[in-house]
Design a protein around this motif. Structure first.
Motif, PDB file in Angstrom:
ATOM      1  N   GLU A 165      -8.791  -2.950   8.070  1.00  7.94           N
ATOM      2  CA  GLU A 165      -7.525  -3.530   7.634  1.00  7.94           C
ATOM      3  C   GLU A 165      -7.458  -3.744   6.115  1.00  7.94           C
ATOM      4  N   LEU A 166      -8.583  -4.142   5.529  1.00  9.14           N
ATOM      5  CA  LEU A 166      -8.575  -4.425   4.085  1.00  9.14           C
ATOM      6  C   LEU A 166      -8.218  -3.161   3.288  1.00  9.14           C
ATOM      7  N   GLU A 167      -8.860  -2.052   3.646  1.00  7.17           N
ATOM      8  CA  GLU A 167      -8.599  -0.797   2.933  1.00  7.17           C
ATOM      9  C   GLU A 167      -7.208  -0.252   3.274  1.00  7.17           C
ATOM     10  N   ALA A 168      -6.778  -0.480   4.533  1.00  2.21           N
ATOM     11  CA  ALA A 168      -5.439  -0.031   4.946  1.00  2.21           C
ATOM     12  C   ALA A 168      -4.383  -0.770   4.124  1.00  2.21           C
ATOM     13  N   GLN A 169      -4.605  -2.060   3.907  1.00  2.00           N
ATOM     14  CA  GLN A 169      -3.634  -2.855   3.134  1.00  2.00           C
ATOM     15  C   GLN A 169      -3.578  -2.377   1.680  1.00  2.00           C
ATOM     16  N   LEU A 170      -4.750  -2.057   1.116  1.00  2.00           N
ATOM     17  CA  LEU A 170      -4.776  -1.531  -0.266  1.00  2.00           C
ATOM     18  C   LEU A 170      -4.001  -0.222  -0.343  1.00  2.00           C
ATOM     19  N   ARG A 172      -1.523   0.746   1.654  1.00  3.32           N
ATOM     20  CA  ARG A 172      -0.067   0.436   1.756  1.00  3.32           C
ATOM     21  C   ARG A 172       0.476   0.056   0.381  1.00  3.32           C
ATOM     22  N   GLU A 173      -0.263  -0.821  -0.305  1.00  8.63           N
ATOM     23  CA  GLU A 173       0.195  -1.313  -1.616  1.00  8.63           C
ATOM     24  C   GLU A 173       0.205  -0.185  -2.653  1.00  8.63           C
ATOM     25  N   LEU A 195      -1.330   4.634  10.541  1.00  5.21           N
ATOM     26  CA  LEU A 195      -1.127   4.097   9.189  1.00  5.21           C
ATOM     27  C   LEU A 195      -0.284   5.072   8.359  1.00  5.21           C
TER      28      LEU A 195
END
Ligand code: KIV
Length: 271
Positions: A165-170, A172-173, A195
């Motif tokens: 999730e942490l890398e997925a959020q990065l 997305r941003e 994703l």
């Protein structure tokens, strides 16, 4: 009629219209005139002069060794062939990460010396300044997120990125950032299909996937991989459309046999 059928030349505007119209974008790599002629005539929308030329053309293990001069040589050959497709050229490793002035200088060399239509570079927030400076000179930029092969020594492996999730959020941003600052498209390499679909729907620019599932706005493969010329590389996402390597070996073996047996050349093949 569909947008891509109407277009005599593919531009970044045509690609945006294709996304708006729900039409999928087809992209392939090419590094030389003869292959690019066939790719262009077959109706591919974007020809990527990828730094994968480092592996495919030069036999290096990674994309890191290829130089700006090499990329310009490959790109100018492809540009001479492309009558319809948009030609995008990778900025090679070490030509844009240092600072944004160097990035602009590299992009300008590609545009001036090869006649290409756009550049691609890897990364998100860390290359923001470089992308903005290139865009401010009127050069269209394609982003590249997920597995970014120029950072292979940081990742250590070519496995799927952004599963956590942490890398997925990065990601997305970063995708939102690249879209907001004006990239005309973003490549997603080897990330989960869910994703890639979510982010493709969230950004305005067309996304192009490689190992990123069917919900991206377009797809890209390395030409030599999908034709079966490179045989040692077979990730799950790669669909082989031809066994060209085997067919070539058979044809060349036939030629060698004919030369040895003095069957070639025959009377009608000489003066
Ligand atoms: O260099 C390349 O061929 C690429 C594609 C795999 C997207 O960057």
């Amino acid at each position: 009629m569909s947008v891509h059928k109407q277009a005599k030349r593919i531009t970044t505007q045509v690609l945006a219209e294709m996304k708006a119209n729900g039409e999928r974008i087809a992209m392939l790599t090419a590094y030389d005139y003869s292959m690019a002629t066939i790719v262009d005539q077959a109706g591919v929308d974007i020809i990527l002069v990828g730094d994968s030329a480092s592996n495919v053309m030069a036999g290096h293990e990674t994309t890191l060794p290829i130089t700006l001069d090499h990329m310009i040589y490959h790109a100018s050959s492809v540009v001479r062939a492309a009558k319809r497709a948009l030609v995008v050229v990778d900025l090679p490793f070490g030509t844009y990460q240092g600072n944004s002035k160097e990035a602009l200088k590299s992009a300008i060399r590609i545009m001036k010396e090869s006649g290409a239509h756009a550049v691609k570079l890897e990364g998100g927030r860390e290359v923001r300044e470089s992308i903005e400076r290139i865009l401010s000179a009127g050069i269209p930029v394609m982003g590249h997120l997920g597995l970014t092969p120029q950072s292979i020594y940081k990742f250590g492996t070519y496995t799927v990125r952004a599963k956590e999730e942490l890398e997925a959020q990065l990601l997305r941003e970063d995708a939102k950032l690249l879209d907001d600052i004006g990239c005309f498209s973003i490549v997603f390499e080897k990330i989960p299909a869910g994703l890639a679909g979510e982010v493709s729907a969230a950004v305005n620019c067309p996304t192009i996937g490689i190992g990123a599932g069917g919900a991206c706005d377009g797809q890209v493969l390395v030409l030599h991989d999908m034709l079966g010329i490179t045989q040692e590389f077979s990730p799950r996402f790669l669909r082989r459309y031809l066994d060209m390597g085997d067919q070539m070996k058979e044809a060349i073996g036939h030629y060698v046999k004919d030369v040895r047996s003095r069957d070639f050349p025959n009377e009608s093949e000489q003066y």
